[in-house]
Design a protein around this motif. Structure first.
Motif, PDB file in Angstrom:
ATOM      1  N   UNK A   9       0.822  -1.202   0.000  1.00 25.16           N
ATOM      2  CA  UNK A   9       0.000   0.000   0.000  1.00 25.16           C
ATOM      3  C   UNK A   9       0.861   1.259   0.000  1.00 25.16           C
ATOM      4  N   UNK A  10       1.940   1.237   0.745  1.00 24.71           N
ATOM      5  CA  UNK A  10       2.825   2.409   0.798  1.00 24.71           C
ATOM      6  C   UNK A  10       3.449   2.708  -0.555  1.00 24.71           C
ATOM      7  N   UNK A  11       3.719   1.661  -1.351  1.00 26.92           N
ATOM      8  CA  UNK A  11       4.244   1.869  -2.700  1.00 26.92           C
ATOM      9  C   UNK A  11       3.226   2.587  -3.574  1.00 26.92           C
ATOM     10  N   UNK A  12       1.976   2.136  -3.504  1.00 30.72           N
ATOM     11  CA  UNK A  12       0.921   2.730  -4.323  1.00 30.72           C
ATOM     12  C   UNK A  12       0.718   4.200  -3.989  1.00 30.72           C
ATOM     13  N   UNK A  13       0.822   4.540  -2.724  1.00 32.15           N
ATOM     14  CA  UNK A  13       0.627   5.922  -2.305  1.00 32.15           C
ATOM     15  C   UNK A  13       1.703   6.842  -2.861  1.00 32.15           C
ATOM     16  N   UNK A  14       2.918   6.316  -3.036  1.00 35.15           N
ATOM     17  CA  UNK A  14       4.031   7.139  -3.517  1.00 35.15           C
ATOM     18  C   UNK A  14       4.038   7.304  -5.032  1.00 35.15           C
ATOM     19  N   UNK A  15       3.332   6.435  -5.737  1.00 30.49           N
ATOM     20  CA  UNK A  15       3.387   6.433  -7.197  1.00 30.49           C
ATOM     21  C   UNK A  15       2.486   7.496  -7.806  1.00 30.49           C
ATOM     22  N   UNK A  16       2.955   8.082  -8.905  1.00 29.86           N
ATOM     23  CA  UNK A  16       2.070   8.929  -9.688  1.00 29.86           C
ATOM     24  C   UNK A  16       1.389   8.073 -10.759  1.00 29.86           C
ATOM     25  N   UNK A  17       0.590   8.695 -11.586  1.00 22.51           N
ATOM     26  CA  UNK A  17      -0.180   7.949 -12.589  1.00 22.51           C
ATOM     27  C   UNK A  17       0.721   7.138 -13.515  1.00 22.51           C
ATOM     28  N   UNK A  18       1.741   7.750 -14.068  1.00 26.43           N
ATOM     29  CA  UNK A  18       2.600   7.051 -15.015  1.00 26.43           C
ATOM     30  C   UNK A  18       3.326   5.882 -14.365  1.00 26.43           C
ATOM     31  N   UNK A  19       3.746   6.045 -13.143  1.00 24.82           N
ATOM     32  CA  UNK A  19       4.411   4.965 -12.425  1.00 24.82           C
ATOM     33  C   UNK A  19       3.464   3.802 -12.173  1.00 24.82           C
ATOM     34  N   UNK A 160      -9.737  13.663 -20.196  1.00 24.37           N
ATOM     35  CA  UNK A 160      -8.276  13.602 -20.236  1.00 24.37           C
ATOM     36  C   UNK A 160      -7.679  14.989 -20.070  1.00 24.37           C
ATOM     37  N   UNK A 161      -8.281  15.985 -20.708  1.00 21.63           N
ATOM     38  CA  UNK A 161      -7.808  17.361 -20.557  1.00 21.63           C
ATOM     39  C   UNK A 161      -7.998  17.867 -19.134  1.00 21.63           C
ATOM     40  N   UNK A 162      -9.066  17.391 -18.475  1.00 16.24           N
ATOM     41  CA  UNK A 162      -9.406  17.893 -17.146  1.00 16.24           C
ATOM     42  C   UNK A 162      -8.620  17.206 -16.033  1.00 16.24           C
ATOM     43  N   UNK A 163      -8.490  15.878 -16.095  1.00 22.18           N
ATOM     44  CA  UNK A 163      -7.883  15.142 -14.972  1.00 22.18           C
ATOM     45  C   UNK A 163      -6.859  14.105 -15.417  1.00 22.18           C
ATOM     46  N   UNK A 164      -6.551  14.074 -16.709  1.00 21.36           N
ATOM     47  CA  UNK A 164      -5.698  13.026 -17.254  1.00 21.36           C
ATOM     48  C   UNK A 164      -4.270  13.020 -16.751  1.00 21.36           C
ATOM     49  N   UNK A 165      -3.808  14.124 -16.177  1.00 16.88           N
ATOM     50  CA  UNK A 165      -2.449  14.139 -15.632  1.00 16.88           C
ATOM     51  C   UNK A 165      -2.363  13.348 -14.330  1.00 16.88           C
ATOM     52  N   UNK A 166      -3.497  13.151 -13.677  1.00 16.96           N
ATOM     53  CA  UNK A 166      -3.495  12.528 -12.355  1.00 16.96           C
ATOM     54  C   UNK A 166      -4.233  11.186 -12.306  1.00 16.96           C
ATOM     55  N   UNK A 167      -5.322  11.060 -13.052  1.00 20.86           N
ATOM     56  CA  UNK A 167      -6.133   9.849 -12.999  1.00 20.86           C
ATOM     57  C   UNK A 167      -5.947   9.022 -14.264  1.00 20.86           C
ATOM     58  N   UNK A 168      -5.846   7.711 -14.114  1.00 17.53           N
ATOM     59  CA  UNK A 168      -5.819   6.824 -15.270  1.00 17.53           C
ATOM     60  C   UNK A 168      -7.191   6.842 -15.943  1.00 17.53           C
ATOM     61  N   UNK A 169      -7.194   6.929 -17.270  1.00 14.53           N
ATOM     62  CA  UNK A 169      -8.436   6.911 -18.039  1.00 14.53           C
ATOM     63  C   UNK A 169      -8.537   5.571 -18.764  1.00 14.53           C
TER      64      UNK A 169
END
Length: 303
Positions: A9-19, A160-169
């Motif tokens: 769980x700690x790994x998932x919290x540290x990761x960004x979307x691309x990771x 994608x334009x609104x939240x695509x930098x943070x959330x996986x689509x």
């Protein structure tokens, strides 16, 4: 980069979307997504939530169906509306997503079912989903919703334009969703796959082989190849109530999905009682064996 298969769980919290996307790809087709229905405010094993049950039986990601962004609520989670998703993630230690539905205007083979505004694929709902703590959005349609590929493509672009930098689509359909033209092996095409990815989809969603009429292993394998060739991951889905079929059927579907080369495997929310824990575990053992299944089941969320 850790495989998501091995992540705490700690790994998932540290990761960004691309990771997270890289971690999924590195897991080589051994990631399970359990969808959970919120239609009836019911639970399999009160007082705990169905999400907690799913995680206990091996789910890697949780997908909430019929989550209303204007009225956040999950049965079994006693929290303020703005804290519901954060609390659910704290209880499960998993990545959390929701379905949003892009309503189209295609000819219907069934009566079109009205979709509440809080479940539609709007920018407002996507922004709310991000604020609430979701990690990914699935653009798809429930039975009779009238969701079609044209509407999905437009929704991908907006969200994608609104939240695509943070959330996986994640985008696509598990079944026809009532559409007359986009049914069976016409649910997708090579062209639509490319258009979804060009619009901003990170993951292509398509039905698992043998779950909709006429959809063969060869067809789904080609769709997966096209998606991979254009830089996207894939999620094959059981969205036709076969999640409550016999375990032998689940094993066959699981192995066929593995043969397509898919990155993630989805199990639907229409089992008897909404979730079938035994079939979830059976699917997990079929695609990754007892070792990784039991590791995921046993891994503490406090790690």
């Amino acid at each position: 980069m850790k495989r998501l298969l091995d992540c705490d769980t700690s790994d998932l919290k540290r990761m960004n979307k691309q990771e997270r996307l890289q971690a999924i790809e590195a897991s080589e087709g051994r990631i399970l997504v359990q969808e959970l229905s919120l239609f009836y405010n019911s639970r399999l094993l009160p007082p705990v939530s169905d999400a907690e049950v799913a995680c206990a039986f091996g789910a890697d990601l949780i997908l909430l169906n019929a989550f209303d962004c204007t009225k956040p609520h999950v049965e079994g989670i006693d929290a303020k509306p703005e804290d519901v998703v954060h609390t659910l993630k704290r209880y499960t230690g998993r990545l959390m997503g929701l379905n949003l539905e892009p309503i189209g205007d295609s000819d219907m083979v069934s009566t079109q079912v009205e979709t509440p505004i809080g479940r539609q694929a709007t920018i407002e709902n996507a922004m709310k989903a991000k604020e609430l703590g979701f990690d990914f959005i699935v653009l798809t349609g429930n039975p009779g919703s009238g969701v079609d590929n044209g509407a999905i493509e437009q929704a991908i672009q907006r969200l994608s334009n609104a939240v695509g930098d943070d959330l996986m689509i994640i985008a696509g359909k598990m079944h026809a969703a009532g559409s007359k033209e986009e049914a069976g092996n016409r649910i997708l095409s090579d062209d639509w796959i490319q258009r979804f990815i060009q619009a901003g989809a990170d993951v292509l969603l398509c039905p698992a082989p043998g779950t909709v009429p006429g959809l063969s292993l060869e067809t789904v394998s080609r769709w997966v190849e096209v998606a991979h060739a254009h830089g996207a991951l894939t999620l094959t889905a059981i969205g036709t109530s076969q999640e409550s079929a016999e375990p032998s059927t689940i094993e066959k579907i699981a192995l066929q999905c593995k043969m397509t080369g898919t990155d993630m495997h989805h199990i639907g929310d229409a089992g008897l009682g909404g979730i079938n824990p035994e079939n979830l575990m059976m699917y997990s053992k079929a695609i990754r064996g007892k070792r990784h299944t039991y590791l995921r089941m046993a891994r503490s969320i406090n790690r």
